[in-house]
Scaffold this active site. Sequence first.
Site, short mmCIF file in Angstrom:
data_model
loop_
_atom_site.label_atom_id
_atom_site.label_comp_id
_atom_site.label_asym_id
_atom_site.label_seq_id
_atom_site.Cartn_x
_atom_site.Cartn_y
_atom_site.Cartn_z
N LYS A 103 45.22 33.14 37.19
CA LYS A 103 46.51 32.87 37.13
C LYS A 103 47.04 33.05 38.55
O LYS A 103 47.99 32.42 38.99
CB LYS A 103 47.23 33.62 36.06
CG LYS A 103 46.69 33.67 34.60
CD LYS A 103 47.38 34.26 33.58
CE LYS A 103 46.84 35.74 33.78
NZ LYS A 103 45.39 35.97 33.46
N GLN A 148 47.69 38.68 31.50
CA GLN A 148 46.62 38.61 30.34
C GLN A 148 46.33 37.51 29.85
O GLN A 148 46.41 36.49 30.73
CB GLN A 148 47.15 39.47 29.23
CG GLN A 148 47.10 41.02 29.34
CD GLN A 148 48.08 41.61 30.03
OE1 GLN A 148 49.29 41.12 29.86
NE2 GLN A 148 47.96 42.30 31.17
N ASP A 165 42.24 37.03 33.51
CA ASP A 165 41.49 36.89 34.54
C ASP A 165 41.02 35.39 34.94
O ASP A 165 40.15 34.93 35.43
CB ASP A 165 40.10 37.78 34.79
CG ASP A 165 40.70 39.23 34.61
OD1 ASP A 165 41.71 39.70 34.90
OD2 ASP A 165 39.84 39.96 34.00
N GLY A 204 46.06 42.46 36.99
CA GLY A 204 45.52 42.22 38.22
C GLY A 204 45.31 40.75 38.78
O GLY A 204 44.33 40.06 37.99
N HIS A 205 46.12 40.14 39.35
CA HIS A 205 46.38 38.84 39.69
C HIS A 205 45.97 38.78 41.23
O HIS A 205 46.78 39.30 42.07
CB HIS A 205 47.59 38.20 39.43
CG HIS A 205 48.13 38.11 38.29
ND1 HIS A 205 49.28 37.38 37.65
CD2 HIS A 205 47.36 38.60 36.94
CE1 HIS A 205 49.16 37.85 36.37
NE2 HIS A 205 48.19 38.38 35.93
P1 GDP Z 1 44.02 36.60 37.14
O1 GDP Z 1 44.39 38.07 36.53
O2 GDP Z 1 44.09 35.64 36.09
O3 GDP Z 1 45.33 36.35 38.18
O4 GDP Z 1 42.42 36.33 37.62
P2 GDP Z 1 41.92 37.45 38.61
O5 GDP Z 1 42.69 37.59 39.97
O6 GDP Z 1 41.52 38.83 37.76
O7 GDP Z 1 40.44 36.83 38.75
C1 GDP Z 1 40.20 35.64 39.28
C2 GDP Z 1 39.09 36.07 40.49
O8 GDP Z 1 38.69 34.90 40.64
C3 GDP Z 1 39.81 36.19 41.71
O9 GDP Z 1 39.00 37.22 42.55
C4 GDP Z 1 40.16 35.02 42.50
O10 GDP Z 1 40.33 35.23 43.73
C5 GDP Z 1 39.02 34.21 42.15
N1 GDP Z 1 39.24 32.67 41.87
C6 GDP Z 1 40.15 32.17 41.36
N2 GDP Z 1 40.16 30.79 41.70
C7 GDP Z 1 38.72 30.70 41.98
C8 GDP Z 1 37.88 29.70 42.00
O11 GDP Z 1 38.32 28.30 41.83
N3 GDP Z 1 36.75 29.99 42.46
C9 GDP Z 1 36.20 31.11 42.72
N4 GDP Z 1 34.93 31.20 43.31
N5 GDP Z 1 36.94 32.25 42.51
C10 GDP Z 1 38.28 32.06 42.19
P1 IMO Z 2 45.34 39.85 33.87
O1 IMO Z 2 46.66 39.60 33.97
C1 IMO Z 2 41.75 40.77 31.51
C2 IMO Z 2 42.57 44.05 28.18
C3 IMO Z 2 41.72 45.40 28.45
C4 IMO Z 2 41.56 45.59 26.99
C5 IMO Z 2 42.62 45.22 26.26
C6 IMO Z 2 43.83 46.09 26.12
O2 IMO Z 2 44.54 40.44 35.16
O3 IMO Z 2 44.45 38.68 33.40
P2 IMO Z 2 45.76 47.49 27.78
O4 IMO Z 2 45.35 48.30 28.93
O5 IMO Z 2 46.31 46.04 28.17
O6 IMO Z 2 46.29 48.04 26.55
O7 IMO Z 2 44.04 46.77 27.22
O8 IMO Z 2 43.26 44.07 27.16
N1 IMO Z 2 43.29 43.35 29.33
C7 IMO Z 2 43.07 42.59 30.40
N2 IMO Z 2 41.72 41.78 30.43
N3 IMO Z 2 43.03 40.83 32.31
C8 IMO Z 2 44.02 41.29 32.28
O9 IMO Z 2 45.07 41.21 32.99
C9 IMO Z 2 44.19 42.38 31.34
N4 IMO Z 2 45.02 43.10 30.77
C10 IMO Z 2 44.76 43.92 29.81
O10 IMO Z 2 40.70 45.18 29.13
O11 IMO Z 2 40.42 44.92 26.68
MG MG Z 3 43.12 39.65 36.39
#
Ligand code: GDP
Ligand code: IMO
Ligand code: MG
Length: 432
Positions: A19, A227, A16, A43-44
């Site tokens: 990415k 991840q 998270d 979840g991107h």
């Molecule tokens: P990922 O799994 O690495 O793609 O990240 P996620 O989407 O799960 O979580 C990142 C969250 O932060 C998302 O809701 C993005 O929209 C948000 N985000 C990304 N970059 C920034 C930033 O620079 N500032 C803020 N405030 N939010 C951001």
């Molecule tokens: P993105 O791509 C954050 C975590 C789960 C749990 C562990 C194992 O959005 O960064 P799983 O269901 O993969 O066997 O769970 O990994 N986990 C993540 N945490 N971001 C993710 O993906 C994750 N994908 C799995 O919360 O701790």
């Molecule tokens: Mg994510």
Amino acid sequence: MGNIGNIVVLGAQWGDEGKGKVVDLFSEKFSIVARYQGGHNAGHTVFIGPRKFVLKLIPSGILRPGIRAVIGNGVVIDPAALIEEMEKLEQAGIDVRAQLAISDRAHVIFPFHRIVEKMSEGRQDRVPIGTTSRGIGPCYEDKIGRRGIRIADLYEHDSFCAMYTALAEDKQLLAQTFDIQETIDYELIRDQYLGFAERLRPLVCDTAQLLNDAIRAGQRVLFEGAQGTMLDVDHGTYPFVTSSSATAGGACTGAGVPPTAIHGIIGVSKAYTTRVGSGPFPTELLGDDGERIRKAGNEFGAVTGRPRRCGWFDVPLLRYTAMINGFTSLVITKLDVLDQFDEILVCTGYKNVTAMPATFRGLEAVEPVYEKLPGWKSETRGLSRERDLPPRARDYLHFLSERVGVEIGCISTGPERDETILIENSRLAGLL
Ligand code: GDP
Ligand code: IMO
Ligand code: MG
């Protein structure tokens, strides 16, 4: 370098990191974006103006017309989840069928994988991992156990039915042993999967061949990690990890390209740290500061909605993930989330510990050593030019880069594409 080369963009922490935003932004300069591991546990999130997309299985590059989006062999696919995601994107006007390619070697997640996961997570004598409950781990178990079913198998009817029956019987036995009462209509599921397979058929191919042919023809590929490094099955905080190779090395095995085809490795890290699920987290903030970060950063899981655990930036962790992946540059995201803090702490070392402990107990026991930096107390949200950064924000970033030992090539100041600062003359800028 300038307009040559293939890059990996991956998480430098526990996921998270942002990415999705970074891949969407950089993908403009690439012909192909490929996922190489994980599944719909990812979840991107990508914001394009008022539109929000949460991509789970499909590479974020799909959001740019004309870009090929490849789901590589290292990914595990729940066809129902994939079709649902495809339909959502199609409704949003994206030409998924023209852009997406699915590996014939990717393994298939079945509903019984979720039951196995429930058993494993529910076992009394074991600490639950806090998984996303998507059946990811058990599917990879079957893959490594050499009894898994791959996408290509779905198209060989008789052998698929035999493999499926054997696998389903194994799971039924397991369920009986553990007295799991969930009923699954195995035959119905088999027929459903044959239906899914027909719908996906035009998109299925040998994606390793596709990628290598494209690279040879001079097209550029961006490999999108899911991840984060600390969730990698080998190098992460085992057993509190996911079941795949989330590190840069995973791009080669999970996409079928040689290491020599990769020219840049970009680590994405927040300006602080978060983690979802259980496991050690040395800089976790359990009090008000943690809550403040969670609120300011809207730190709730994109897949499960769970509150993310929040803490300060951890230099030893980043030094470790930089070593494992060989980051050529870092992208620091969510700088804006720290805008209102009077002071910001950074963990610069673990007391009397120099290497990353091998066990989660070892990491749980470390004592972080903090240095305090003054906050900048002004808005960085939305900034897109380096020179507009408040001096203290710049000092903070400089401090992180110096201590981690990797350049910061890009800074994200908000979720939108244009809320980004690309550092001129950085190695990263040269790669894009
Ligand atoms: P990922 O799994 O690495 O793609 O990240 P996620 O989407 O799960 O979580 C990142 C969250 O932060 C998302 O809701 C993005 O929209 C948000 N985000 C990304 N970059 C920034 C930033 O620079 N500032 C803020 N405030 N939010 C951001
Ligand atoms: P993105 O791509 C954050 C975590 C789960 C749990 C562990 C194992 O959005 O960064 P799983 O269901 O993969 O066997 O769970 O990994 N986990 C993540 N945490 N971001 C993710 O993906 C994750 N994908 C799995 O919360 O701790
Ligand atoms: Mg994510």
